[in-house]
Design a protein around this motif. Structure first.
Motif, short mmCIF file in Angstrom:
data_model
loop_
_atom_site.label_atom_id
_atom_site.label_comp_id
_atom_site.label_asym_id
_atom_site.label_seq_id
_atom_site.Cartn_x
_atom_site.Cartn_y
_atom_site.Cartn_z
N SER A 104 0.82 -1.23 0.00
CA SER A 104 0.00 0.00 0.00
C SER A 104 0.85 1.27 0.00
CB SER A 104 -0.92 0.01 1.22
OG SER A 104 -0.18 0.27 2.41
N GLY A 105 2.11 1.14 0.38
CA GLY A 105 2.97 2.31 0.46
C GLY A 105 2.89 3.05 1.78
N LYS A 106 2.03 2.59 2.68
CA LYS A 106 1.89 3.21 4.00
C LYS A 106 3.17 3.02 4.79
CE LYS A 106 -0.27 4.89 7.70
NZ LYS A 106 -0.63 6.30 7.83
N ARG A 107 3.61 4.08 5.49
CA ARG A 107 4.82 4.01 6.29
C ARG A 107 4.52 4.37 7.74
NH1 ARG A 107 5.88 1.28 2.87
NH2 ARG A 107 7.59 1.34 1.37
N PHE A 108 5.25 3.75 8.65
CA PHE A 108 5.12 4.03 10.08
C PHE A 108 6.50 4.31 10.65
CE2 PHE A 108 1.47 1.43 9.00
CZ PHE A 108 0.43 2.08 9.64
N SER A 109 6.55 5.13 11.68
CA SER A 109 7.83 5.43 12.32
C SER A 109 8.30 4.26 13.18
CB SER A 109 7.73 6.70 13.17
OG SER A 109 6.66 6.58 14.10
N HIS A 110 7.37 3.53 13.78
CA HIS A 110 7.70 2.37 14.61
C HIS A 110 6.58 1.34 14.46
CE1 HIS A 110 10.60 5.02 16.64
NE2 HIS A 110 9.60 5.89 16.77
N ILE A 111 6.94 0.07 14.54
CA ILE A 111 5.94 -1.01 14.53
C ILE A 111 6.29 -2.00 15.65
CG2 ILE A 111 4.96 -2.97 13.27
CD1 ILE A 111 5.49 -1.50 10.68
N ILE A 112 5.28 -2.33 16.44
CA ILE A 112 5.39 -3.44 17.39
C ILE A 112 4.44 -4.53 16.92
CG2 ILE A 112 5.08 -4.20 19.77
CD1 ILE A 112 5.67 -1.31 20.64
N VAL A 113 4.98 -5.73 16.74
CA VAL A 113 4.18 -6.86 16.26
C VAL A 113 3.69 -7.65 17.47
CG1 VAL A 113 4.20 -8.96 14.86
CG2 VAL A 113 5.51 -6.96 14.12
N GLY A 114 2.41 -7.94 17.50
CA GLY A 114 1.81 -8.63 18.64
C GLY A 114 1.71 -10.12 18.44
N GLU A 115 2.66 -10.84 19.01
CA GLU A 115 2.67 -12.30 19.03
C GLU A 115 2.99 -12.74 20.46
OE1 GLU A 115 2.14 -14.69 16.79
OE2 GLU A 115 1.91 -13.50 14.95
N PRO A 116 2.57 -13.94 20.86
CA PRO A 116 2.90 -14.39 22.22
C PRO A 116 4.39 -14.60 22.40
CG PRO A 116 1.94 -16.18 20.93
CD PRO A 116 1.78 -14.93 20.11
N THR A 117 4.98 -13.87 23.34
CA THR A 117 6.41 -14.02 23.64
C THR A 117 6.62 -14.25 25.14
OG1 THR A 117 6.71 -11.63 23.86
CG2 THR A 117 7.12 -12.58 21.68
N ASN A 118 5.69 -14.97 25.73
CA ASN A 118 5.77 -15.34 27.15
C ASN A 118 5.73 -14.13 28.08
OD1 ASN A 118 6.51 -17.62 25.59
ND2 ASN A 118 7.40 -18.58 27.37
N THR A 119 5.23 -13.00 27.59
CA THR A 119 4.95 -11.80 28.37
C THR A 119 6.21 -11.05 28.82
OG1 THR A 119 2.98 -12.96 29.18
CG2 THR A 119 3.47 -10.85 30.21
N THR A 120 7.32 -11.73 28.95
CA THR A 120 8.55 -11.07 29.40
C THR A 120 9.64 -11.06 28.33
OG1 THR A 120 9.48 -13.10 30.35
CG2 THR A 120 8.09 -11.74 31.79
N HIS A 121 9.41 -11.73 27.21
CA HIS A 121 10.41 -11.81 26.15
C HIS A 121 10.09 -10.82 25.02
CE1 HIS A 121 11.20 -16.29 27.37
NE2 HIS A 121 11.61 -15.41 28.28
N ILE A 122 11.13 -10.38 24.34
CA ILE A 122 10.99 -9.53 23.17
C ILE A 122 11.71 -10.23 22.03
CG2 ILE A 122 11.51 -7.27 22.15
CD1 ILE A 122 11.67 -6.28 25.17
N ALA A 123 11.00 -10.53 20.96
CA ALA A 123 11.59 -11.25 19.83
C ALA A 123 12.25 -10.26 18.88
CB ALA A 123 10.53 -12.06 19.10
N VAL A 124 13.54 -10.51 18.63
CA VAL A 124 14.31 -9.61 17.74
C VAL A 124 14.76 -10.33 16.48
CG1 VAL A 124 15.10 -8.13 19.62
CG2 VAL A 124 16.45 -10.14 18.99
N GLU A 125 14.44 -11.60 16.36
CA GLU A 125 14.88 -12.35 15.18
C GLU A 125 13.88 -13.47 14.87
OE1 GLU A 125 18.85 -14.77 13.55
OE2 GLU A 125 18.92 -13.67 15.45
N TYR A 126 13.55 -13.62 13.60
CA TYR A 126 12.73 -14.73 13.11
C TYR A 126 13.45 -15.37 11.94
CZ TYR A 126 8.41 -13.63 15.68
OH TYR A 126 7.47 -13.43 16.66
N ARG A 127 13.31 -16.66 11.80
CA ARG A 127 13.91 -17.35 10.66
C ARG A 127 13.07 -17.11 9.40
NH1 ARG A 127 16.09 -23.26 12.03
NH2 ARG A 127 13.91 -23.72 12.46
#
Length: 345
Positions: free
Chosen positions: A134-157
């Protein structure tokens, strides 16, 4: 607006029960339109519905992006005390509820945030692809997936779906001089690599088809490989390895999603870490073995990370459940992170 714990937990209970009551496997996300219209009206947020049946609430240049679709297999919602079960409770309607509440709070405070309930994440990520194109741009994005509430995922295969089609000569089985099954079964064994360590790709055969007659050797042989590979591994190298083993066969790529990796100094990552620390919770940075919409959405902004409530071990199982405390912690984490990102914006 005070972040009164019991009020937020009751709102979370109501929202999650509403979302879980509608069965939305990939391709049927449109069934949730009425629920999202009701949420938009109650929380005073604009609603936008896209052609792929992704739902966007509110307006802003910071995006909280989860997904509304689930894997197949309806599990009716139930509530026992502060624990809620149901298909999608963990992946990813629980995280989505936390994001909706955080967006509502921040929009009331004057920080304009948009929530995206994207479609088709469990299939081919049509919603994320639509947003990117769509060409829409955002300054920041947080993706909402379960990460055990205390983890932050910084890498996906990354993901590769490889189709291999081989052709042979059909003969009567009692006098056959060749057999395509016997010829290419060793190639499957030599190409395959089960998940063992994060730094190595997994190359897993998931579909094998050949033959249609009990007394005729098959003329065709098909195998599908589901490949997951980490950042730093070449897609071309994987394809070359499989092609070498299946010499003479046709290889096609059904789907390709590159791996993604962000550093700990990424603004979205740092904001989420501090969002947890403000609650006295020690955050951990983790790598995920699968893929998510983060792999695609990084093309919109480099300031991206994945975080959400819920035990990731319960994803896609018959035992999806999440607690209101998990949703509350995640909501506060998003709010704290958004306050920091809004100041920097």
């Amino acid at each position: 607006m005070q972040l009164e714990k019991e009020l937020l937990k009751q709102k979370a209970r109501k929202l999650l029960e509403q979302l879980l009551s509608v069965y939305t496997p990939s391709g049927q996300e449109g069934l949730a339109k009425g629920i999202f219209q009701k949420i938009a009206d109650e929380l005073n947020l604009n609603l936008y519905v896209t052609s792929t049946n992704s739902f966007f609430l509110g307006d802003g240049e910071i995006l909280l992006a989860s997904h509304i679709d689930t894997v197949p297999g309806y599990i009716p919602p139930s509530i026992l005390g502060e624990e809620i079960t149901g298909r999608g409770a963990v992946d990813a309607k629980g995280p989505l509820v936390s994001m909706i509440l955080a967006s509502w709070i921040m929009n009331e405070r004057g920080c304009k945030v948009q929530v995206g309930a994207l479609s088709d994440e469990e299939n081919k990520s049509a919603g994320a692809r639509e947003l990117v194109s769509s060409g829409k741009r955002f300054s920041h994005i947080i993706v909402g997936e379960p990460t055990n509430t205390t983890h932050i995922a910084v890498e996906y295969r990354g993901l590769l779906r490889i189709n291999v089609n081989c052709h042979g000569k059909p003969e009567h089985s009692s006098s056959a001089t060749d057999n395509i099954i016997l010829k290419y079964i060793p190639a499957i064994l030599e190409s395959s690599q089960l998940p063992s360590q994060y730094s190595s790709p997994s190359i897993v055969p998931t579909i094998v088809r050949s033959g249609d007659s009990p007394n005729v050797t098959p003329s065709d042989f098909y195998v599908h490989f589901d490949v997951r590979y980490p950042y730093g591994i070449s897609e071309g190298d994987i394809l070359s390895k499989i092609s070498e083993k299946f010499e003479g066969c046709d290889l096609t790529v059904g789907e390709s999603i590159p791996p993604v990796k962000v550093g700990p100094s990424t603004p979205a990552v740092r904001a989420l870490m501090r969002g947890l620390l403000q609650q006295g919770v020690k955050p951990s940075l983790v790598r995920k073995g699968g893929t998510s919409d983060m792999n695609l959405l990084i093309s919109i902004t480099p300031s991206i990370a994945t975080y959400g409530p819920g035990d990731s071990r319960l994803e896609h199982t018959e035992f999806e459940r999440i607690t209101l405390d998990e949703i509350y912690i995640a909501t506060l984490t998003y709010v704290n992170a958004l306050e920091e990102l809004c100041l920097k914006h």
